[in-house]
Scaffold this motif. Structure first.
Motif, PDB file in Angstrom:
ATOM      1  N   SER A 101      40.613  37.321  49.553  1.00  0.00           N
ATOM      2  CA  SER A 101      40.456  36.353  48.471  1.00  0.00           C
ATOM      3  C   SER A 101      39.301  36.752  47.545  1.00  0.00           C
ATOM      4  CB  SER A 101      40.197  34.958  49.051  1.00  0.00           C
ATOM      5  OG  SER A 101      39.869  34.042  48.023  1.00  0.00           O
ATOM      6  N   LYS A 102      39.461  36.454  46.274  1.00  0.00           N
ATOM      7  CA  LYS A 102      38.407  36.735  45.306  1.00  0.00           C
ATOM      8  C   LYS A 102      37.370  35.619  45.258  1.00  0.00           C
ATOM      9  CE  LYS A 102      41.339  39.633  42.349  1.00  0.00           C
ATOM     10  NZ  LYS A 102      41.922  39.820  40.995  1.00  0.00           N
ATOM     11  N   PHE A 103      37.669  34.514  45.974  1.00  0.00           N
ATOM     12  CA  PHE A 103      36.721  33.404  46.054  1.00  0.00           C
ATOM     13  C   PHE A 103      35.709  33.732  47.151  1.00  0.00           C
ATOM     14  CE2 PHE A 103      35.769  28.865  47.323  1.00  0.00           C
ATOM     15  CZ  PHE A 103      34.991  28.603  46.199  1.00  0.00           C
ATOM     16  N   LYS A 104      34.485  34.000  46.760  1.00  0.00           N
ATOM     17  CA  LYS A 104      33.481  34.588  47.650  1.00  0.00           C
ATOM     18  C   LYS A 104      33.232  33.791  48.934  1.00  0.00           C
ATOM     19  CE  LYS A 104      30.955  38.320  47.777  1.00  0.00           C
ATOM     20  NZ  LYS A 104      31.592  39.654  47.715  1.00  0.00           N
ATOM     21  N   PRO A 105      33.057  32.458  48.879  1.00  0.00           N
ATOM     22  CA  PRO A 105      32.795  31.721  50.122  1.00  0.00           C
ATOM     23  C   PRO A 105      33.904  31.886  51.165  1.00  0.00           C
ATOM     24  CG  PRO A 105      32.246  30.354  48.244  1.00  0.00           C
ATOM     25  CD  PRO A 105      32.936  31.571  47.697  1.00  0.00           C
ATOM     26  N   ILE A 106      35.158  31.899  50.724  1.00  0.00           N
ATOM     27  CA  ILE A 106      36.281  32.072  51.649  1.00  0.00           C
ATOM     28  C   ILE A 106      36.270  33.479  52.231  1.00  0.00           C
ATOM     29  CG2 ILE A 106      38.802  32.247  51.774  1.00  0.00           C
ATOM     30  CD1 ILE A 106      39.001  29.955  49.831  1.00  0.00           C
ATOM     31  N   SER A 107      36.028  34.474  51.383  1.00  0.00           N
ATOM     32  CA  SER A 107      35.980  35.863  51.835  1.00  0.00           C
ATOM     33  C   SER A 107      34.838  36.080  52.826  1.00  0.00           C
ATOM     34  CB  SER A 107      35.818  36.794  50.631  1.00  0.00           C
ATOM     35  OG  SER A 107      35.715  38.137  51.037  1.00  0.00           O
ATOM     36  N   GLY A 132      55.673  40.489  35.748  1.00  0.00           N
ATOM     37  CA  GLY A 132      55.360  39.075  35.598  1.00  0.00           C
ATOM     38  C   GLY A 132      55.315  38.288  36.901  1.00  0.00           C
ATOM     39  N   LEU A 133      55.331  38.978  38.030  1.00  0.00           N
ATOM     40  CA  LEU A 133      55.278  38.279  39.309  1.00  0.00           C
ATOM     41  C   LEU A 133      53.852  37.816  39.599  1.00  0.00           C
ATOM     42  CD1 LEU A 133      57.506  40.623  41.523  1.00  0.00           C
ATOM     43  CD2 LEU A 133      58.163  38.472  40.437  1.00  0.00           C
ATOM     44  N   SER A 134      53.731  36.644  40.221  1.00  0.00           N
ATOM     45  CA  SER A 134      52.412  36.119  40.568  1.00  0.00           C
ATOM     46  C   SER A 134      51.862  36.845  41.785  1.00  0.00           C
ATOM     47  CB  SER A 134      52.501  34.617  40.870  1.00  0.00           C
ATOM     48  OG  SER A 134      53.285  34.395  42.041  1.00  0.00           O
ATOM     49  N   TYR A 135      50.532  36.762  41.974  1.00  0.00           N
ATOM     50  CA  TYR A 135      49.885  37.434  43.099  1.00  0.00           C
ATOM     51  C   TYR A 135      50.437  36.966  44.449  1.00  0.00           C
ATOM     52  CZ  TYR A 135      46.222  39.100  46.246  1.00  0.00           C
ATOM     53  OH  TYR A 135      45.543  39.707  47.278  1.00  0.00           O
TER      54      TYR A 135
END
Length: 218
Positions: free
Chosen positions: A45-51, A125-128
């Motif tokens: 994840s790019k969200f640091k706390p989760i990573s 155009g596909l989402s992550y």
């Protein structure tokens, strides 16, 4: 003088204990797979706390003995009001531990996929989440099967630690009969042979899965 005739009458009990060992192992690897998938998604994840949480989970679980983790779950949790049955505590501890290793295995599998596939899918155009679910993760799982298989075999053998929290699996049952009959070598060798049979069967099954996946890939 060794006398394996002492073991004969106890074989049904040892086989029953072996079934319990298999049950603990299967439930633990299922839990480990689930946690491994969740943790690797968090790790990437790019969200640091989760990573960071995922990194801490992997670091702490891989860096401490499984026996300590098992004791924390079985003997430690009651101190804060959470009491678990020995079987449940064993599955939980083994599964949580396996989750850390499987997460790292899956992360390696994901990173082994060429980045061009991600870029090509994004250009369409596909989402992550869709790219990960339908393109990247299936390939990563296929690549990771051998390592996950090895972890499953290790988990089956590590299930013997459940005997230390009074689970009557193969190791504890063998130890009890060995002490009763003063035939430690006979019963421990028998237990080793049963573990060997179980790991051999599991290895055979995993090779079949790897073979089928390799055929489907080609």
């Amino acid at each position: 003088m060794l006398d394996f005739s002492l073991v004969k009458e106890y074989i049904p009990f040892l086989l029953k204990a072996s079934v319990l060992t298999v049950e603990i192992s299967i439930l633990s690897i299922i839990l480990g797979l689930f946690l491994g998938i969740v943790i690797v998604v968090m790790k990437l994840s790019k969200f640091k706390p989760i990573s960071l949480f995922a990194s801490f989970y992997i670091w702490s679980l891989r860096g401490t003995p499984l026996l300590v983790q098992l004791f924390l779950v079985y003997f430690g949790l009651p101190q804060i009001g959470i009491e678990l049955q020995p079987f449940t505590a064993s599955v939980l501890a083994l599964g949580i531990n396996a989750g850390a290793y499987i997460a790292e295995i899956l992360r390696g599998g994901i990173l082994s996929i060429p980045k061009g596939q991600m870029e090509a899918a994004q250009s369409l155009g596909l989402s992550y989440p869709t790219i990960m679910r339908r393109i990247i993760f299936p390939q990563a799982l296929r690549v990771s099967i051998p390592a996950i298989g090895n972890e499953s075999i290790t988990l089956l053998k590590d299930s013997s630690l459940a005997s230390l929290v009074t689970v009557s699996e193969l190791m504890m049952t063998s130890q009890r009969f060995a002490a009763t009959n003063y035939a430690f070598i006979e019963f421990y060798i028998t237990a080793a042979l049963l573990y060997l049979i179980m790991t051999t069967i599991l290895s055979f099954f995993l090779r079949k899965v790897e073979f089928k996946l390799s055929i489907s890939e080609h």
